[in-house]
Design a protein around this motif. Structure first.
Motif, PDB file in Angstrom:
ATOM      1  N   LEU A   1       1.433   9.337   4.401  1.00 20.45           N
ATOM      2  CA  LEU A   1       2.591   8.435   4.374  1.00 20.45           C
ATOM      3  C   LEU A   1       2.621   7.539   5.605  1.00 20.45           C
ATOM      4  CD1 LEU A   1       5.386  10.779   2.967  1.00 20.45           C
ATOM      5  CD2 LEU A   1       4.270   8.869   1.802  1.00 20.45           C
ATOM      6  N   VAL A   2       2.211   8.066   6.749  1.00 20.21           N
ATOM      7  CA  VAL A   2       2.137   7.246   7.964  1.00 20.21           C
ATOM      8  C   VAL A   2       1.115   6.128   7.780  1.00 20.21           C
ATOM      9  CG1 VAL A   2       1.422   7.237  10.393  1.00 20.21           C
ATOM     10  CG2 VAL A   2       2.918   9.055   9.534  1.00 20.21           C
ATOM     11  N   VAL A   3      -0.049   6.473   7.219  1.00 16.48           N
ATOM     12  CA  VAL A   3      -1.084   5.461   6.981  1.00 16.48           C
ATOM     13  C   VAL A   3      -0.593   4.438   5.958  1.00 16.48           C
ATOM     14  CG1 VAL A   3      -3.446   5.058   6.157  1.00 16.48           C
ATOM     15  CG2 VAL A   3      -2.936   7.075   7.555  1.00 16.48           C
ATOM     16  N   TYR A   4       0.069   4.912   4.915  1.00 16.44           N
ATOM     17  CA  TYR A   4       0.573   4.025   3.862  1.00 16.44           C
ATOM     18  C   TYR A   4       1.589   3.029   4.416  1.00 16.44           C
ATOM     19  CZ  TYR A   4       2.879   2.622  -0.503  1.00 16.44           C
ATOM     20  OH  TYR A   4       3.411   1.895  -1.543  1.00 16.44           O
ATOM     21  N   ARG A   5       2.497   3.512   5.241  1.00 17.87           N
ATOM     22  CA  ARG A   5       3.543   2.648   5.789  1.00 17.87           C
ATOM     23  C   ARG A   5       3.017   1.723   6.885  1.00 17.87           C
ATOM     24  NH1 ARG A   5       8.166   7.411   5.834  1.00 17.87           N
ATOM     25  NH2 ARG A   5       8.537   7.385   3.582  1.00 17.87           N
ATOM     26  N   ALA A   6       1.827   2.023   7.402  1.00 22.01           N
ATOM     27  CA  ALA A   6       1.219   1.148   8.408  1.00 22.01           C
ATOM     28  C   ALA A   6       0.650  -0.121   7.773  1.00 22.01           C
ATOM     29  CB  ALA A   6       0.127   1.890   9.164  1.00 22.01           C
ATOM     30  N   ASN A   7       0.658  -0.151   6.427  1.00 19.36           N
ATOM     31  CA  ASN A   7       0.241  -1.348   5.690  1.00 19.36           C
ATOM     32  C   ASN A   7      -1.203  -1.757   5.998  1.00 19.36           C
ATOM     33  OD1 ASN A   7       0.849  -3.287   3.749  1.00 19.36           O
ATOM     34  ND2 ASN A   7       1.325  -4.836   5.278  1.00 19.36           N
TER      35      ASN A   7
ATOM     36  N   LEU B   1     -13.319  -0.406   5.737  1.00 21.37           N
ATOM     37  CA  LEU B   1     -12.198  -1.169   5.192  1.00 21.37           C
ATOM     38  C   LEU B   1     -11.457  -1.949   6.269  1.00 21.37           C
ATOM     39  CD1 LEU B   1     -10.524   1.208   2.567  1.00 21.37           C
ATOM     40  CD2 LEU B   1     -11.643  -0.982   2.127  1.00 21.37           C
ATOM     41  N   ASN B   2     -11.218  -1.308   7.387  1.00 24.40           N
ATOM     42  CA  ASN B   2     -10.405  -1.953   8.410  1.00 24.40           C
ATOM     43  C   ASN B   2     -11.193  -2.943   9.261  1.00 24.40           C
ATOM     44  OD1 ASN B   2      -7.525  -0.647   8.395  1.00 24.40           O
ATOM     45  ND2 ASN B   2      -8.960   1.003   7.971  1.00 24.40           N
ATOM     46  N   MET B   3     -12.514  -2.857   9.220  1.00 24.48           N
ATOM     47  CA  MET B   3     -13.325  -3.893   9.844  1.00 24.48           C
ATOM     48  C   MET B   3     -13.448  -5.104   8.919  1.00 24.48           C
ATOM     49  SD  MET B   3     -16.448  -1.838  11.673  1.00 24.48           S
ATOM     50  CE  MET B   3     -17.274  -3.389  12.057  1.00 24.48           C
ATOM     51  N   ARG B   4     -13.445  -4.821   7.621  1.00 21.90           N
ATOM     52  CA  ARG B   4     -13.630  -5.888   6.627  1.00 21.90           C
ATOM     53  C   ARG B   4     -12.380  -6.744   6.493  1.00 21.90           C
ATOM     54  NH1 ARG B   4     -13.238  -5.390   0.759  1.00 21.90           N
ATOM     55  NH2 ARG B   4     -14.470  -7.007  -0.250  1.00 21.90           N
ATOM     56  N   ARG B   5     -11.239  -6.082   6.233  1.00 21.67           N
ATOM     57  CA  ARG B   5      -9.974  -6.801   6.090  1.00 21.67           C
ATOM     58  C   ARG B   5      -8.870  -5.940   6.665  1.00 21.67           C
ATOM     59  NH1 ARG B   5     -10.299  -9.300  -0.058  1.00 21.67           N
ATOM     60  NH2 ARG B   5     -12.081 -10.663   0.285  1.00 21.67           N
ATOM     61  N   PRO B   6      -8.618  -6.033   7.955  1.00 21.35           N
ATOM     62  CA  PRO B   6      -7.729  -5.113   8.667  1.00 21.35           C
ATOM     63  C   PRO B   6      -6.326  -4.984   8.092  1.00 21.35           C
ATOM     64  CG  PRO B   6      -8.900  -6.538  10.200  1.00 21.35           C
ATOM     65  CD  PRO B   6      -9.179  -7.055   8.822  1.00 21.35           C
ATOM     66  N   CYS B   7      -5.763  -6.036   7.559  1.00 23.03           N
ATOM     67  CA  CYS B   7      -4.353  -5.971   7.147  1.00 23.03           C
ATOM     68  C   CYS B   7      -4.146  -6.332   5.685  1.00 23.03           C
ATOM     69  CB  CYS B   7      -3.512  -6.905   8.027  1.00 23.03           C
ATOM     70  SG  CYS B   7      -3.520  -6.426   9.772  1.00 23.03           S
ATOM     71  N   GLU B   8      -5.171  -6.205   4.894  1.00 27.25           N
ATOM     72  CA  GLU B   8      -5.034  -6.590   3.478  1.00 27.25           C
ATOM     73  C   GLU B   8      -4.501  -5.433   2.664  1.00 27.25           C
ATOM     74  OE1 GLU B   8      -7.833  -7.960  -0.275  1.00 27.25           O
ATOM     75  OE2 GLU B   8      -8.699  -7.408   1.627  1.00 27.25           O
TER      76      GLU B   8
ATOM     77  N   ALA C   1      -5.446  -1.782   5.001  1.00 26.32           N
ATOM     78  CA  ALA C   1      -6.156  -2.296   3.833  1.00 26.32           C
ATOM     79  C   ALA C   1      -6.057  -1.322   2.670  1.00 26.32           C
ATOM     80  CB  ALA C   1      -7.622  -2.549   4.184  1.00 26.32           C
ATOM     81  N   ALA C   2      -5.960  -1.853   1.451  1.00 23.72           N
ATOM     82  CA  ALA C   2      -5.906  -1.008   0.255  1.00 23.72           C
ATOM     83  C   ALA C   2      -7.129  -0.102   0.217  1.00 23.72           C
ATOM     84  CB  ALA C   2      -5.863  -1.884  -0.993  1.00 23.72           C
ATOM     85  N   GLY C   3      -6.914   1.170  -0.021  1.00 26.09           N
ATOM     86  CA  GLY C   3      -7.986   2.152  -0.011  1.00 26.09           C
ATOM     87  C   GLY C   3      -8.006   2.983   1.252  1.00 26.09           C
ATOM     88  N   SER C   4      -7.303   2.531   2.292  1.00 28.01           N
ATOM     89  CA  SER C   4      -7.281   3.278   3.558  1.00 28.01           C
ATOM     90  C   SER C   4      -6.639   4.650   3.385  1.00 28.01           C
ATOM     91  CB  SER C   4      -6.526   2.488   4.629  1.00 28.01           C
ATOM     92  OG  SER C   4      -7.201   1.309   4.976  1.00 28.01           O
ATOM     93  N   VAL C   5      -5.584   4.709   2.576  1.00 24.04           N
ATOM     94  CA  VAL C   5      -4.911   5.992   2.347  1.00 24.04           C
ATOM     95  C   VAL C   5      -5.854   6.945   1.613  1.00 24.04           C
ATOM     96  CG1 VAL C   5      -2.937   7.132   1.278  1.00 24.04           C
ATOM     97  CG2 VAL C   5      -2.666   4.859   2.269  1.00 24.04           C
ATOM     98  N   PHE C   6      -6.597   6.416   0.657  1.00 19.84           N
ATOM     99  CA  PHE C   6      -7.545   7.251  -0.085  1.00 19.84           C
ATOM    100  C   PHE C   6      -8.589   7.850   0.854  1.00 19.84           C
ATOM    101  CE2 PHE C   6     -11.740   7.523  -2.102  1.00 19.84           C
ATOM    102  CZ  PHE C   6     -11.489   8.498  -3.060  1.00 19.84           C
TER     103      PHE C   6
END
Length: 263
Positions: free
Chosen positions: A190-196, A255-262, A198-203
């Motif tokens: 939930l912390v990772v999810y709310r940090a917004n 993911l976070n190197m590719r698109r950090p805030c997507e 890149a999609a897939g980061s929570v997975f």
């Protein structure tokens, strides 16, 4: 030493019908997962899904986790036994589910569902892994009630004697896993999810987080007698979790190197 609460595995018995705690734990996990998915896919959320779509998605994932979890256990943990007793493969009420097999089953089911409904795979995966923490929590409670998958011999104050595990006190490793894979992992996701992120980061956070917790708990959990140490002193659970942990960490970095805030 604590006393093991010797609970009858059968919760309700009406004539020939027997409802077991193990099955009720899975049911509780699915109900809570449905409620969480609905909450995370309301119209004002990042991914909006109708109640019918959520129900269909959960049904597909339930089939995936049950079929994958059972086949994973049969293949990874006790293939020789089930080759000799193939009818036992269907005896789900006796326990015997593999998380790693269940995860593969859910991935296949979710990919199929997303392709059929044209849904964003990464965003759906994030929602599913958050909701899966409930199933993991209740599933481990079911293991504890069944008196299965007990821990290694220990003299810690909370150790207990499990029926069928001999006279020595052991770690209640099922409860360790229930807490770590349930509320602790849920909070992290939930912390990772709310940090917004890149999609897939929570997975990928789920994949690495679960694998890390499982790897550690295996030091306290008694390995399957017919398997023992599989490779380099590692149990089968650790052997399967190690590549998961590496894949999860690599996925987060990528993911976070590719698109950090997507999203």
């Amino acid at each position: 030493m604590m006393t093991y609460p010797d609970i009858d595995p059968v919760a309700i018995e009406i004539g020939p019908l027997a409802i077991r705690w193990y099955g009720l734990m899975y049911l509780a996990g699915f109900i809570c997962a449905y409620a969480m998915i609905r909450r995370l896919t309301m119209p004002h959320k990042r991914l909006s899904l109708s109640s019918d779509t959520v129900a269909d998605l959960l049904f597909a994932c339930v089939l995936g986790v049950v079929l994958g979890g059972r086949l994973g256990y049969v293949l990874f943990y006790n293939a020789s036994f089930y080759l000799e007793h193939p009818t036992k493969i269907l005896s789900l009420w006796e326990g015997g589910m593999s998380f790693h097999g269940g995860l593969l089953g859910v991935i296949v089911a979710a990919l199929w569902f997303c392709r059929k409904r044209q849904l964003p795979v990464a965003s759906v995966a994030d929602i599913l892994v958050i909701s899966s923490c409930f199933g993991l929590f209740f599933g481990r409670l079911g293991n504890f009630i069944n008196g299965e998958l007990w821990g290694r011999v220990s003299s810690v104050p909370w150790a207990m004697v499990f029926p069928g595990a001999g006279p020595l006190t052991r770690h209640p490793s099922q409860l360790y896993e229930a807490v770590l894979e349930g509320p602790v992992l849920l909070l992290i996701l939930l912390v990772v999810y709310r940090a917004n992120k890149a999609a897939g980061s929570v997975f990928f956070a789920f994949v690495s987080g679960y694998a890390g917790f499982r790897f550690v708990v295996e030091f306290f959990r008694q390995p399957d007698a017919h398997l023992g140490a599989v490779f380099a002193g590692m149990s089968m659970g650790q052997l399967l979790s190690l590549p998961m942990m590496l894949i999860g960490l690599a996925g987060i970095v990528w993911l976070n190197m590719r698109r950090p805030c997507e999203r």
